[in-house]
Design a protein around this motif. Sequence first.
Motif, PDB file in Angstrom:
ATOM      1  N   VAL A 142       0.761  -1.114   0.098  1.00  0.00           N
ATOM      2  CA  VAL A 142       0.019   0.031  -0.132  1.00  0.00           C
ATOM      3  C   VAL A 142       0.946   1.427   0.015  1.00  0.00           C
ATOM      4  CG1 VAL A 142      -1.701   1.350   1.219  1.00  0.00           C
ATOM      5  CG2 VAL A 142      -1.743  -1.259   1.213  1.00  0.00           C
ATOM      6  N   TYR A 143       0.765   1.968  -1.187  1.00  0.00           N
ATOM      7  CA  TYR A 143       1.671   3.102  -1.118  1.00  0.00           C
ATOM      8  C   TYR A 143       0.727   4.485  -0.928  1.00  0.00           C
ATOM      9  CZ  TYR A 143       4.816   0.251  -3.512  1.00  0.00           C
ATOM     10  OH  TYR A 143       5.777  -0.852  -3.901  1.00  0.00           O
ATOM     11  N   TYR A 144       1.402   5.739  -0.523  1.00  0.00           N
ATOM     12  CA  TYR A 144       0.536   6.961  -0.681  1.00  0.00           C
ATOM     13  C   TYR A 144       1.016   7.670  -1.792  1.00  0.00           C
ATOM     14  CZ  TYR A 144      -0.482   6.333   4.246  1.00  0.00           C
ATOM     15  OH  TYR A 144      -0.911   5.713   5.662  1.00  0.00           O
ATOM     16  N   ARG A 145       0.170   8.225  -2.492  1.00  0.00           N
ATOM     17  CA  ARG A 145       0.251   9.142  -3.541  1.00  0.00           C
ATOM     18  C   ARG A 145       0.682  10.323  -3.108  1.00  0.00           C
ATOM     19  NH1 ARG A 145      -2.077   6.337  -8.283  1.00  0.00           N
ATOM     20  NH2 ARG A 145      -0.486   4.843  -8.510  1.00  0.00           N
ATOM     21  N   THR A 146       1.787  10.887  -3.485  1.00  0.00           N
ATOM     22  CA  THR A 146       2.146  12.315  -3.196  1.00  0.00           C
ATOM     23  C   THR A 146       2.990  12.934  -4.245  1.00  0.00           C
ATOM     24  OG1 THR A 146       4.278  11.943  -2.508  1.00  0.00           O
ATOM     25  CG2 THR A 146       2.743  11.478  -0.856  1.00  0.00           C
TER      26      THR A 146
ATOM     27  N   LYS B 239       2.964   1.137  10.804  1.00  0.00           N
ATOM     28  CA  LYS B 239       1.962   0.317  11.669  1.00  0.00           C
ATOM     29  C   LYS B 239       0.510   1.100  11.164  1.00  0.00           C
ATOM     30  CE  LYS B 239       3.716   1.824  15.453  1.00  0.00           C
ATOM     31  NZ  LYS B 239       4.558   2.791  14.966  1.00  0.00           N
ATOM     32  N   THR B 240       0.243   2.150  11.401  1.00  0.00           N
ATOM     33  CA  THR B 240      -0.830   2.726  11.015  1.00  0.00           C
ATOM     34  C   THR B 240      -1.519   2.508   9.574  1.00  0.00           C
ATOM     35  OG1 THR B 240      -0.683   4.787  12.509  1.00  0.00           O
ATOM     36  CG2 THR B 240      -2.411   4.953  11.069  1.00  0.00           C
ATOM     37  N   THR B 241      -0.451   2.685   8.692  1.00  0.00           N
ATOM     38  CA  THR B 241      -0.952   2.391   7.343  1.00  0.00           C
ATOM     39  C   THR B 241      -1.471   0.784   7.309  1.00  0.00           C
ATOM     40  OG1 THR B 241       0.802   3.753   6.525  1.00  0.00           O
ATOM     41  CG2 THR B 241       0.006   2.335   5.162  1.00  0.00           C
ATOM     42  N   LEU B 242      -0.841  -0.074   8.261  1.00  0.00           N
ATOM     43  CA  LEU B 242      -1.201  -1.499   7.864  1.00  0.00           C
ATOM     44  C   LEU B 242      -2.553  -1.640   8.603  1.00  0.00           C
ATOM     45  CD1 LEU B 242      -0.969  -4.401   7.468  1.00  0.00           C
ATOM     46  CD2 LEU B 242       0.399  -4.687   9.404  1.00  0.00           C
ATOM     47  N   GLY B 243      -2.821  -1.103   9.519  1.00  0.00           N
ATOM     48  CA  GLY B 243      -3.852  -1.089  10.397  1.00  0.00           C
ATOM     49  C   GLY B 243      -5.174  -0.494   9.525  1.00  0.00           C
ATOM     50  N   LYS B 244      -5.038   0.634   8.886  1.00  0.00           N
ATOM     51  CA  LYS B 244      -6.013   1.407   7.975  1.00  0.00           C
ATOM     52  C   LYS B 244      -6.291   0.386   7.000  1.00  0.00           C
ATOM     53  CE  LYS B 244      -5.767   5.938   7.800  1.00  0.00           C
ATOM     54  NZ  LYS B 244      -5.255   7.449   7.354  1.00  0.00           N
ATOM     55  N   SER B 245      -5.031  -0.065   6.357  1.00  0.00           N
ATOM     56  CA  SER B 245      -5.506  -0.703   4.965  1.00  0.00           C
ATOM     57  C   SER B 245      -6.214  -1.984   5.135  1.00  0.00           C
ATOM     58  CB  SER B 245      -3.953  -1.500   4.660  1.00  0.00           C
ATOM     59  OG  SER B 245      -3.017  -0.474   4.567  1.00  0.00           O
ATOM     60  N   LEU B 246      -6.242  -2.523   6.595  1.00  0.00           N
ATOM     61  CA  LEU B 246      -7.256  -3.507   6.745  1.00  0.00           C
ATOM     62  C   LEU B 246      -8.734  -3.178   6.999  1.00  0.00           C
ATOM     63  CD1 LEU B 246      -5.041  -5.606   9.222  1.00  0.00           C
ATOM     64  CD2 LEU B 246      -5.414  -5.925   6.551  1.00  0.00           C
TER      65      LEU B 246
ATOM     66  N   TYR C 225       9.666  -2.469  10.240  1.00  0.00           N
ATOM     67  CA  TYR C 225      10.880  -1.686   9.981  1.00  0.00           C
ATOM     68  C   TYR C 225      10.745  -0.974   8.585  1.00  0.00           C
ATOM     69  CZ  TYR C 225      15.003   1.131   9.816  1.00  0.00           C
ATOM     70  OH  TYR C 225      16.140   2.062   9.826  1.00  0.00           O
ATOM     71  N   ALA C 226      10.463   0.333   8.448  1.00  0.00           N
ATOM     72  CA  ALA C 226      10.317   1.171   7.206  1.00  0.00           C
ATOM     73  C   ALA C 226       9.653   0.273   6.057  1.00  0.00           C
ATOM     74  CB  ALA C 226      11.823   1.229   6.682  1.00  0.00           C
ATOM     75  N   GLY C 227       8.361  -0.030   6.595  1.00  0.00           N
ATOM     76  CA  GLY C 227       7.189  -0.487   5.502  1.00  0.00           C
ATOM     77  C   GLY C 227       7.581  -1.979   5.147  1.00  0.00           C
ATOM     78  N   LYS C 228       8.555  -2.627   6.047  1.00  0.00           N
ATOM     79  CA  LYS C 228       8.445  -4.103   5.855  1.00  0.00           C
ATOM     80  C   LYS C 228       8.593  -4.714   7.531  1.00  0.00           C
ATOM     81  CE  LYS C 228      11.210  -4.307   1.677  1.00  0.00           C
ATOM     82  NZ  LYS C 228      10.418  -5.176   0.822  1.00  0.00           N
TER      83      LYS C 228
ATOM     84  N   VAL D  61       4.877   6.968  -1.670  1.00  0.00           N
ATOM     85  CA  VAL D  61       5.670   6.831  -0.429  1.00  0.00           C
ATOM     86  C   VAL D  61       5.218   5.158   0.070  1.00  0.00           C
ATOM     87  CG1 VAL D  61       5.625   7.036   2.176  1.00  0.00           C
ATOM     88  CG2 VAL D  61       5.433   9.016   0.404  1.00  0.00           C
ATOM     89  N   LYS D  62       6.226   4.283  -0.032  1.00  0.00           N
ATOM     90  CA  LYS D  62       6.144   2.951  -0.003  1.00  0.00           C
ATOM     91  C   LYS D  62       5.882   2.617   1.544  1.00  0.00           C
ATOM     92  CE  LYS D  62       8.551   2.267  -4.134  1.00  0.00           C
ATOM     93  NZ  LYS D  62       8.902   3.715  -4.583  1.00  0.00           N
ATOM     94  N   ALA D  63       4.723   2.715   1.980  1.00  0.00           N
ATOM     95  CA  ALA D  63       4.661   2.637   3.538  1.00  0.00           C
ATOM     96  C   ALA D  63       4.348   1.253   3.969  1.00  0.00           C
ATOM     97  CB  ALA D  63       3.427   3.563   4.002  1.00  0.00           C
ATOM     98  N   LEU D  64       3.899   0.479   2.943  1.00  0.00           N
ATOM     99  CA  LEU D  64       3.724  -0.897   3.188  1.00  0.00           C
ATOM    100  C   LEU D  64       4.201  -1.730   1.985  1.00  0.00           C
ATOM    101  CD1 LEU D  64       2.306  -1.797   6.065  1.00  0.00           C
ATOM    102  CD2 LEU D  64       0.227  -2.283   4.653  1.00  0.00           C
ATOM    103  N   ASP D  65       5.365  -2.465   2.106  1.00  0.00           N
ATOM    104  CA  ASP D  65       5.934  -2.681   0.784  1.00  0.00           C
ATOM    105  C   ASP D  65       6.153  -4.190   0.994  1.00  0.00           C
ATOM    106  OD1 ASP D  65       6.776  -2.266  -1.659  1.00  0.00           O
ATOM    107  OD2 ASP D  65       8.743  -1.370  -1.094  1.00  0.00           O
ATOM    108  N   GLY D  66       5.106  -5.072   0.672  1.00  0.00           N
ATOM    109  CA  GLY D  66       5.149  -6.632   0.721  1.00  0.00           C
ATOM    110  C   GLY D  66       5.534  -7.021   2.199  1.00  0.00           C
TER     111      GLY D  66
END
Lengths: 313, 331
Positions: free
Chosen positions: A10-14, A45-52, A222-225, A19-24
């Motif tokens: 899951v990436y943020y479009r900027t 962490k928040t990105t993962l939570g929100k993705s779900l 750590y850093a999206g992974k 922004v590769k906040a969740l990368d595999g």
Amino acid sequence: MSLQVNDLRVYYRTLKGDVKALDGVSFSMEDGEILGLAGESGCGKTTLGKSLIRMDGRMRHMGGTVELDGRELPIGDDRRMNDFRFREVSLIPQYSMSAMNPTRKIGRMVRELLRSRGATLDLDELESRLSLVELPHAVLDRYPIELSGGMKQRMVMVISTLLDPSLLIADEVTSALDVSTQKAVARALIGFRDAGFVKSMIFVTHDLALTSHIADTIMVMYAGKLAEKAPATAIVKKPRHPYTKLLLDSLPEVGVRYTEKRLAGIAGSPPSLLDPPAGCRFRSRCPIAGEECVQEPPMAEIEPNHFVACWKA
Amino acid sequence: MRRYFGRKLLVYGLTFFVAVTINWMIPRFMPGDPVSSMVARTGASNPAAAETMRVYYTNLFGFDQPLWKQYVNFWGALFQGDFGISIWVFPTPVTEVILGAVPYTLGLMIPSVLLSWVVGNWFGAYAARRKVLDNTLLPVGYVLTAMPYMWLAVLLAWGLGVVAGWFPVAGGYSFSMQPSWSWEFILDLLHHWVLPFASLFLVALGGWAIGMRNMIIYELESDYSNYLAALGAPQRLIRRYAFRNAVLPQITGLALQLGVLVAGALVTEIVFSYPGLGSLILKAIQNQDFFLLQGTFLFIVLGVLIANFIIDIVYVVVDPRTRAGMAGAAA
Ligand SMILES: Nc1ncnc2c1ncn2[C@@H]1O[C@H](COP(=O)(O)OP(=O)(O)O)[C@@H](O)[C@H]1O
Ligand code: SF4
Ligand SMILES: [Mg+2]
């Protein structure tokens, strides 16, 4: 198996790029499991939570799948995802203090919310759950502004779990609270799991010490992974990833072993997720980095249920 | 609750007191002798009337009495609704002149303020969820609010009045008519009312629409909206909450804007020679009619204070938090 996440991106479009906040990210959770999600601020962490549960407007589902109780969650499809929200996946947000409409009495808001989801309010059930978190039934007749921070927190906990979701995401629910209230909230969450109000739970926090009290399993990002995922005791007693070790070293107290250690943050800062470096993302800060770390380390199960993404683990 | 309104009333009372006092002070501490200059200017052509006026004014001001007594007497007269005698339409009492103009001002202000507020809020809320409308309505709204009242009034008078000839551009009704309760007269009245009303309505409309649009967008991005969306609540519910919460600051905005709106109405009346309080002020200034000016100002201050108090009450009724807070304070 309750939750199965496969290679989620899951990436943020900027304006500057993605922004590769969740990368595999891949992991799974059992029924009844409380998964503690830890890591420095900004690791995703928040990105993962929100993705779900609900991605915000700037998030893009770039790949990977999420399966809950055998059904695939349409996480990239806001409308189809609505059927799952609240009933299957629910959320105690980071902003619990301001999560309730300030101009509605709480009871009325709950009733309107439930009706809008086609559910009816079981007042007895609601009141018994209020009692469980030690809230007086009279809160239903109050406005959010009349509640203290801790009360609002517990009220949101009750609301979010009212439809007995399969998965509950609790994002930094204790960060704004003082230590004794933190413990109470953590106990209440375990109580909710034990009572079967929620099947499993992802407990997000940057506070590893607290996580180890409540979680069955701890996952370090750590850093999206993912860096490491293992039963809570294994993470605390026998961490294998250098990042986890440093993270534990920087804590004031998790077991006696660490008390004499000097309190220190980890030197350096995480890489930019706009253009993350190839290979192991921890490389620039890793004290034992070597040649092979230019290649990305795969997540390997080095012991049963103990996963580590590090060449030297 | 009682304490809240008690405090509010105290503030309004104090404001009124200060306004009256300043009003009283101006003629007395102005350089020169207002009585003789007023009498000289108006009474030059009629010596008998001039003498009557001099005696009347000297008595009224009571210059032979100590200052504090003059002040007390002024309040006493005020409470009897006695603002003195007009010079411009001598010897009509100022109160009578003002009461003749008030219906016109209220008839212009109340509909234009309320309608622009309601329609503006509705428009703004609607625009907030439609990109196309947002992109077209917003610039128009900005142009409208940025426009001075006078400017739009002149534009409308010229365009729809002079050029198109659809509406009369001056007066409250035709010169050829006598005020009466006939349909003919009422239609004529409405016909004259349209342009001043439209210019007041339009200028205020843009501001309310923009304010509401921004408030709604703010509310829709707020935490409670996000929480509801995360729990799968339909947009309908989220928007209903957002609208209600966005209206509250707009009510406060109305209270804050009231002074500006009144000033706008006065200017608009002057542009259209509409026989309300605005035109009265102009006439009073032109004719050095000091009592009329004083009375009109006091009347406007009183009106604004009353309107503000009504808005206060409405706000308490609409925003449950103020009530909850008050109940908590009382308990
Ligand atoms: N709206 C956004 N736009 C761009 N980047 C964002 C946005 N939200 C978060 N990020 C970035 O995504 C990364 C992960 O953020 P987040 O999931 O909030 O981290 P955490 O919850 O672990 O502190 C961070 O590097 C952050 O800068
Ligand atoms: S893979 Fe290499 S750089 Fe990464 S954590 Fe392990 S040892 Fe350090
Ligand atoms: Mg976070």
